[in-house]
Write an enzyme that holds these catalytic residues in place. Sequence first.
Site, PDB file in Angstrom:
ATOM      1  N   ASN A 215      -4.744 -18.601  10.701  1.00  0.00           N
ATOM      2  CA  ASN A 215      -3.603 -18.064  11.449  1.00  0.00           C
ATOM      3  C   ASN A 215      -3.835 -18.222  12.952  1.00  0.00           C
ATOM      4  OD1 ASN A 215      -5.050 -15.658  12.462  1.00  0.00           O
ATOM      5  ND2 ASN A 215      -5.145 -15.165  10.287  1.00  0.00           N
ATOM      6  N   LYS A 342       0.990   2.032   7.769  1.00  0.00           N
ATOM      7  CA  LYS A 342      -0.319   1.410   7.542  1.00  0.00           C
ATOM      8  C   LYS A 342      -1.450   2.394   7.798  1.00  0.00           C
ATOM      9  CE  LYS A 342       0.428  -3.038   8.223  1.00  0.00           C
ATOM     10  NZ  LYS A 342       0.602  -4.272   8.992  1.00  0.00           N
TER      11      LYS A 342
HETATM   12  O1  C5P Z   1      -2.306  -4.941   6.300  1.00  0.00           O
HETATM   13  P1  C5P Z   1      -2.436  -5.650   7.588  1.00  0.00           P
HETATM   14  O2  C5P Z   1      -3.125  -6.976   7.484  1.00  0.00           O
HETATM   15  O3  C5P Z   1      -1.186  -5.752   8.394  1.00  0.00           O
HETATM   16  O4  C5P Z   1      -3.401  -4.658   8.428  1.00  0.00           O
HETATM   17  C1  C5P Z   1      -3.924  -5.000   9.641  1.00  0.00           C
HETATM   18  C2  C5P Z   1      -5.215  -4.239   9.882  1.00  0.00           C
HETATM   19  O5  C5P Z   1      -6.063  -4.273   8.752  1.00  0.00           O
HETATM   20  C3  C5P Z   1      -6.024  -4.873  10.978  1.00  0.00           C
HETATM   21  O6  C5P Z   1      -6.762  -3.853  11.593  1.00  0.00           O
HETATM   22  C4  C5P Z   1      -6.913  -5.840  10.220  1.00  0.00           C
HETATM   23  O7  C5P Z   1      -8.096  -6.157  10.938  1.00  0.00           O
HETATM   24  C5  C5P Z   1      -7.215  -5.065   8.967  1.00  0.00           C
HETATM   25  N1  C5P Z   1      -7.394  -5.912   7.762  1.00  0.00           N
HETATM   26  C6  C5P Z   1      -8.624  -6.001   7.157  1.00  0.00           C
HETATM   27  N2  C5P Z   1      -8.773  -6.768   6.027  1.00  0.00           N
HETATM   28  C7  C5P Z   1      -7.729  -7.424   5.488  1.00  0.00           C
HETATM   29  C8  C5P Z   1      -6.464  -7.344   6.098  1.00  0.00           C
HETATM   30  C9  C5P Z   1      -6.326  -6.579   7.229  1.00  0.00           C
HETATM   31  O8  C5P Z   1      -9.593  -5.412   7.658  1.00  0.00           O
HETATM   32  N3  C5P Z   1      -7.906  -8.150   4.396  1.00  0.00           N
END
Ligand code: C5P
Length: 410
Positions: A215, A342
Amino acid sequence: MSPQEMSELSGRRILLGVTGGIAAYKSAELIRGLRRAGAEVRVVMTEAAAQFITPMTLQALSGWPVRQDLFDREHEAAMGHIELARWADLVLVAPATADFLARLAAGMADDLLTALCLAAETRICVAPAMNQGMWRNPATEANVAVLKQRGIESWGPAEGDQACGETGPGRMLEPEELIRRVANLYPGTVLRGVRVLLTAGPTREPLDPVRYLTNRSSGKMGYALAGAFRDQGARVVLVSGPVHLSSPPGIEVTRVETALEMQAAVMDRVEMCDIFVACAAVADYRPLEAAPHKIKKDAQSMEIGMTRNPDILAGVAGLPKPPFCVGFAAETQRPEAYAEQKRITKGVDMIAANLVGAAEGGFEKDENSLTVLWEGGRVVLPMSEKRRLAEALVEQIAKQYEKTDTAENS
Ligand code: C5P
């Protein structure tokens, strides 16, 4: 200067290098300001610098003999150049001419100042000052880029009228600004001894040995945060996905590629941390399997089976004894509402929401703004350079962390 900056420089040992440009007259003001803020300053001048300001002036202001010559027996006997390099906790070269930057970038040691810089194991910062054309010259640009890669910070130059009558970038930053930056280098005390674990950057999920899914995360926000935590006295470990950023000084960096590697690196270290900040843009899914050899383009279309990656942040927040957890929510719409959701579902203490995909801020940009949410509170950190924003966010994290830490220990 604030009283906090005043005390932050007390007892600091600054080696000021002065090279030969008209801005050398400002070095006098710089020495006075640094000493007024409590620092001890020793001065090394190049031969050319002495054409612009006398060693006697700088000696009177610093309170120490000014060193100019690598082969000066008397002074070398008192404090040799290697000793002098070890003595300093910061080498600041202001002004730094184009010629000096070139010699520094080339790793030369043909005078006392370059020899000192080569021997120094401490942080080196330079404040360039030169004609705007010299500053814009690709040779100077390349030299500054090399220095940056080696962790040597370049402060300025500022734009404006130049002594030569031209206008443009090349003016040395004003002494007051340089002193402010020096003060900012030294650890504050807000998080002294607190152990912080951070994730930053994107992850790469391999499809085959040459291709991967990833990404747009640049890692800039996570790296800026790591630096801001360090500057408040925290001990910082950064688990970083693949980014084009050099490791910040004073921070332990572990480099990983995939989400699974990032999770393993975090889980290895999480017991040793007080605060966990998940700044990484972890890929939500990974290919079910990575092909062992390069996939050939035989078929007209193809499907890639994907599986969910573990949520690293939720995993840490769900541990029996979790650290203080901070997450990020990058959203293309309604950032605050999604972030609050979240925060609750992942069970984290704080979440920082930002809007991505807009003209300003977000991924790959140098500026950003954030809305920070915690149980019963919120604060908006306005659009600013990521480093400044990181400082403001660390301040908020420190406040909330202190509250929970005090509550737990009472
Ligand atoms: O669920 P989402 O990806 O939007 O959440 C974002 C937050 O969760 C960020 O702090 C990201 O670093 C963390 N995250 C994580 N592991 C994942 C996905 C997101 O630690 N697999």
